[in-house]
Design an enzyme around this catalytic site. Sequence first.
Site, mmCIF file in Angstrom:
data_model
loop_
_atom_site.group_PDB
_atom_site.id
_atom_site.type_symbol
_atom_site.label_atom_id
_atom_site.label_comp_id
_atom_site.label_asym_id
_atom_site.label_seq_id
_atom_site.Cartn_x
_atom_site.Cartn_y
_atom_site.Cartn_z
ATOM 1 N N SER A 1 -32.395 0.971 -52.185
ATOM 2 C CA SER A 1 -31.832 -0.021 -51.275
ATOM 3 C C SER A 1 -31.241 0.661 -50.032
ATOM 4 C CB SER A 1 -30.792 -0.861 -52.020
ATOM 5 O OG SER A 1 -30.490 -2.034 -51.302
ATOM 6 N N ASP B 1 -39.307 -8.673 -54.416
ATOM 7 C CA ASP B 1 -37.929 -8.329 -54.044
ATOM 8 C C ASP B 1 -37.258 -9.544 -53.393
ATOM 9 O OD1 ASP B 1 -35.563 -7.271 -52.982
ATOM 10 O OD2 ASP B 1 -36.495 -5.355 -52.508
ATOM 11 N N HIS C 1 -35.669 -6.595 -56.747
ATOM 12 C CA HIS C 1 -35.012 -5.485 -56.047
ATOM 13 C C HIS C 1 -34.810 -4.280 -56.972
ATOM 14 C CE1 HIS C 1 -32.901 -3.734 -52.737
ATOM 15 N NE2 HIS C 1 -31.775 -3.612 -53.399
#
Length: 805
Positions: free
Chosen positions: A670, A743, A777
């Site tokens: 991330s 995601d 994610h």
Amino acid sequence: MFFQKNKSAISILFFAVMLCALQAIAQNNPYRRPPANVAAIVEAKPTPQVSINPTRDAMLLTDYNPNPGIATLAQPFLKLGGQRVNPQMNARQRITEYTDCTVQWFADGKNIAITLPAVGRLAGIPAWSPDGKRLAFAIDVADGVQLWVADAHTGKSKRIGNLLINDVLGAAFYWLEDSERLMVRSIPADRGPAPSATVVPTGPAIEETSGKVSQVMTYQDLLKNEHDELLFEYYATSQLVVANVSTGKTQLLGGPGLYSSADWSPDENYVLVTQLRKPFSYRVQFYNFARKTEVWDRTGKYVRSLVEFPVTDEIPRQGTVVGPRGFEWQPICDARLIWVEALDGGDPKNKADFRDKIMLLDAPFLGEAREILNTKHRYAGFDWLAAKDACMLTEYDRDRRWSTTYRIDLQNPSKKDTLFDLSINNDYDNPGNPVYDRLPNGDWVVAQDGDWLYYNSDGASDDGQYPRLDKINLKTREKQTLYESKNKTFEEFIAFTGKGRDHIVTRYQSKTEVPNFFMVNLSDKSHAALTKFTDPAPQLTGIEKRVIKYNRPDGVPLSGTLYLPDDYKPGQKLPLFIWAYPLEYSDKTTAGQLRVTDNTFTFYRNDSPLFFVTQGYAVLMDATIPIVGDPETMNNTFLEQATASGRAAIDYLDSLGIIDRAKVGVGGHSYGAFMTANLLAHSDDYAYGIARSGAYNRSLTPFGFQSERRSFWEAKDIYTNLSPFNFADKIKKPLLLIHGEADNNSGTFPIQSERLYQAIKGNGGTARLVLLPHESHGYRARESVLHVLAEMFDWAGKYGGVARP
């Protein structure tokens, strides 16, 4: 003629060729597995999840599988208002499998297995009844979700009525205070079939704006068209029901609606209800849709409206709505509502003497609400004390990133007694979290004996992290430590047990001892084991783990946890892999505080970069990358600070003779992936990078990212300079990009990785793009996490580490 005669044969041949081609494409990239010893650790059964009952005399152990097969994630789901909905079950998407439950009683040590139905699967961790004698849980079946209740003493369970429950907008059920009834969101009994999809559109999807300032985050899984609206209304609609678990009788409250919350007053004579309304929005998630909050009586009859909001997509960045918000029932009162209202237009940039006001309204809710106090900074929450009207109120100063907690009596709110006043990043002086007691009427208040409050502290200091249980005097501020983790161990307070304060439950672990729960006698500190969990990977116990401390050239202290292979010999220079995530701080002092410990047991799970140590690497986990400065402008020096932090770690480990600095890789997830791509673009310290689920073009997150407070149009140079996409021609070292195809995190669209890969490829760089089917994610399916590990090992081995055999 030939074509006409052989048309069927040609068609069959054509489709056969196409099928073979498609199969070849699909088989071209099958899921891969890391070495067998690594795969065995990933697939090992984890220790159960534990919850202690409200009466503090038993604990529930729930077994689960954090990495189900890809078939679980591949089940169809709908993207509706920020939620992922399984249409077959009318439930939120499931990404964890729960399997078995056992109740362990403290007094006699008996273990009671909870009988689960043969058909269906446990949908989550069961919920204890207030009296600690029952457990309520959901069971997923083919056509919906059933509600079940079990006796914690016998383990016997039964289904509650014929209800199918609905968790699309939140928890599908919770216990009422008599432990006999459950508040339930159920599927309306007379609901028809779901809206059918139309292949031929009736027209375009249209949005229009004129003068409206709507600077919202780049949310995903939003509604996109009229059909999505119909589906959202269908699957999110529920009927509020009170179900008696003994008799099976049910009471309907109101009619079917889009209920996002329904909370009973302490005396259970009123219900606070928030209901979504049309119009919906294609820009924000469901909790910012148009909505109304009302008070009903216990029969479901309307009593009073508290607020009605339109779609709230104009909330200022890092601001709040204008109007009543944060409704809650005040404990130790029969039916009193407390809420907050902004005095600054909800905009933190507006100058204001006071940011918020606290409002109060008593039953029967006929008069006007009264204002009881104003807060200088943004309201951040109440912690209620054991005496009526006594509480702790916390405010947050955004400009300084500062938290202040006051002691207040609502009978005399002008008199505020400051208890805690510190930076939100000051972990050393943070008192921790207050311990809570459950009162006989069901209210939760801070655990208190006279003037003493109980706090569960992380125990962070320059010496490391040693959790402790403290009590703090409200009047004198004196602090007494009742229990503290011993040297070279990590023992956390979990709860008091029984009716007194002489025994506690702790979770104990060390470098070599797997976490287990213990009953501790506070008078003599004796321990009695409650669980006997074993090491799922005993073959890795010999791996060396140590906290390292070093400094950045500008004087900021840095730290991380270094792992070395069990066969490491002093003087041996290893390839190094650094895993990091940048964090923001207002000053060097708090930025340099030690937030890691080497006294915890190391679990090797999921797709953790820790697995590199099994392949002969030194691994520096959670290497601190502090970005220090004014909250408004700290990103002006993001590149310089991130580069200097990473280089300082390499320099320090190189000075110890542990690493080969020509074989250093860096990675992150991330925001850590964003950091990784930037480090490869703006430094030559690394042989390769691994970036997972990142955002690399900041023009696609134009209204802020992470803690950035400026918009793209207010800081174009910053957004441009911090976008690795714009410097793809400078990324000369190999970069592995991994992303979940599904995601749903704000800003980290899969296209971020796709476009960076294309940009690197177009400039002659070296990169590999791995898109994981059905993953969000974070990656959950067993096949996905094993594949990710295999990809990372191969990439590191090929470009700067130990090659896989």
